[in-house]
Scaffold this active site. Structure first.
Site, PDB file in Angstrom:
ATOM      1  N   ASN A 111     -32.617  32.948  56.309  1.00 27.84           N
ATOM      2  CA  ASN A 111     -31.427  32.499  55.299  1.00 27.84           C
ATOM      3  C   ASN A 111     -32.101  32.107  53.837  1.00 27.84           C
ATOM      4  O   ASN A 111     -33.361  31.954  53.936  1.00 27.84           O
ATOM      5  CB  ASN A 111     -30.630  31.249  55.701  1.00 27.84           C
ATOM      6  CG  ASN A 111     -29.658  30.795  54.762  1.00 27.84           C
ATOM      7  OD1 ASN A 111     -28.960  31.651  54.349  1.00 27.84           O
ATOM      8  ND2 ASN A 111     -29.540  29.774  54.430  1.00 27.84           N
ATOM      9  N   HIS A 113     -31.580  29.606  50.384  1.00 28.10           N
ATOM     10  CA  HIS A 113     -30.724  28.776  49.941  1.00 28.10           C
ATOM     11  C   HIS A 113     -31.102  28.439  48.509  1.00 28.10           C
ATOM     12  O   HIS A 113     -32.322  28.287  48.159  1.00 28.10           O
ATOM     13  CB  HIS A 113     -30.928  27.444  51.041  1.00 28.10           C
ATOM     14  CG  HIS A 113     -30.153  26.245  50.791  1.00 28.10           C
ATOM     15  ND1 HIS A 113     -28.635  26.172  51.069  1.00 28.10           N
ATOM     16  CD2 HIS A 113     -30.363  24.994  49.947  1.00 28.10           C
ATOM     17  CE1 HIS A 113     -28.165  25.099  50.411  1.00 28.10           C
ATOM     18  NE2 HIS A 113     -29.323  24.232  49.894  1.00 28.10           N
ATOM     19  N   SER A 140     -35.070  28.715  48.376  1.00 27.02           N
ATOM     20  CA  SER A 140     -35.935  28.498  49.446  1.00 27.02           C
ATOM     21  C   SER A 140     -35.417  29.756  50.516  1.00 27.02           C
ATOM     22  O   SER A 140     -34.328  30.037  50.617  1.00 27.02           O
ATOM     23  CB  SER A 140     -35.834  27.282  50.204  1.00 27.02           C
ATOM     24  OG  SER A 140     -36.020  26.177  49.124  1.00 27.02           O
ATOM     25  N   ASP A 149     -29.278  24.302  56.892  1.00 29.59           N
ATOM     26  CA  ASP A 149     -30.358  24.521  55.750  1.00 29.59           C
ATOM     27  C   ASP A 149     -31.500  23.634  56.313  1.00 29.59           C
ATOM     28  O   ASP A 149     -32.267  23.002  55.426  1.00 29.59           O
ATOM     29  CB  ASP A 149     -29.711  24.143  54.675  1.00 29.59           C
ATOM     30  CG  ASP A 149     -28.257  24.931  54.084  1.00 29.59           C
ATOM     31  OD1 ASP A 149     -28.404  26.052  54.156  1.00 29.59           O
ATOM     32  OD2 ASP A 149     -27.396  24.376  53.350  1.00 29.59           O
TER      33      ASP A 149
END
Length: 220
Positions: A111, A113, A140, A149
């Site tokens: 992911n 973020h 990030s 997250d």
């Protein structure tokens, strides 16, 4: 280093600019990947147009059609697994995923973020950085775990906050860096260099620091 093409499923909810960055890197042969499908939980978003423009199969699965998060995630897993991916990439997918889903793809889901994690998990990160009087902000890349997250960090890029920045200008600065570090992290994974072990990120069999690698220190 891996010699095979890494199959990637990209999950989106909106414009898909990070999807486009990955498509561009794939088509220029910078990444040894094949984006085998794009999945969106929303119809009529720009990211679906991007997939169509590059002949990438796309699926729209509305979370509103399912009574629970678990039911929605179960359907997502069916669609994803049917593509046989080596890596699942969340690129602005705006749904909280259940622990069952994240555990199913543990070690093979990334992911991005828009903050310097662990700061500002969740939404409205740019305004929160401004409200806090921060001098720098950033983005990030991390492995996905059940913690929102909160998975092990891989790579971060920093941007300076100017006195006249607002949430929109800061978001634009951060987005440019997303388009740099996300393809880089996917490249490391697709080359077999990036791994998740014991809930920590490893690059070239070396444990990364808790904050991941700073882009300025990254070796390409």
């Amino acid at each position: 280093m891996s010699s095979f093409t890494t199959r990637v499923v990209v999950m989106i909810s909106g414009s898909g600019s990070n999807l486009q960055a990955l498509i561009d890197a794939q088509e220029s042969n910078e990444l040894p990947i094949k984006i085998c499908a794009v999945i969106s939980n929303k119809d009529n978003v720009k990211g679906l147009e991007r997939a169509a423009n590059h002949n990438i199969p796309a699926f729209v699965i509305s979370h509103k059609a399912f009574p629970t998060r678990e039911d929605f995630d179960a359907r997502l897993m069916e669609i994803i697994d049917a593509q046989g991916p080596d890596l699942v990439v969340l690129a602005g997918f705006m749904r909280i995923l259940t622990p069952g889903f994240t555990e199913h793809y543990e070690g093979r889901m990334l992911n991005i973020h828009p903050s310097l994690l662990p700061k500002y998990q969740g939404l409205n990160t740019h305004q929160r950085a401004l409200d806090a009087g921060d001098k720098e902000h950033g983005v990030s890349v991390h492995f996905v775990t059940a913690e929102l997250d909160g998975g092990p960090l891989v790579l971060q890029a920093r941007v300076s906050i100017a006195a006249d920045d607002n949430a929109d200008t800061l978001a634009a600065k951060a987005l440019k860096q997303e388009h740099v570090i996300y393809p880089l992290a996917v490249k490391w994974f697709s080359e077999g260099r990036l791994q998740l072990q014991n809930n920590r990120s490893y690059l070239d069999n070396k444990e990364l620091p808790l904050e991941g690698i700073d882009l300025n220190d990254a070796e390409y």
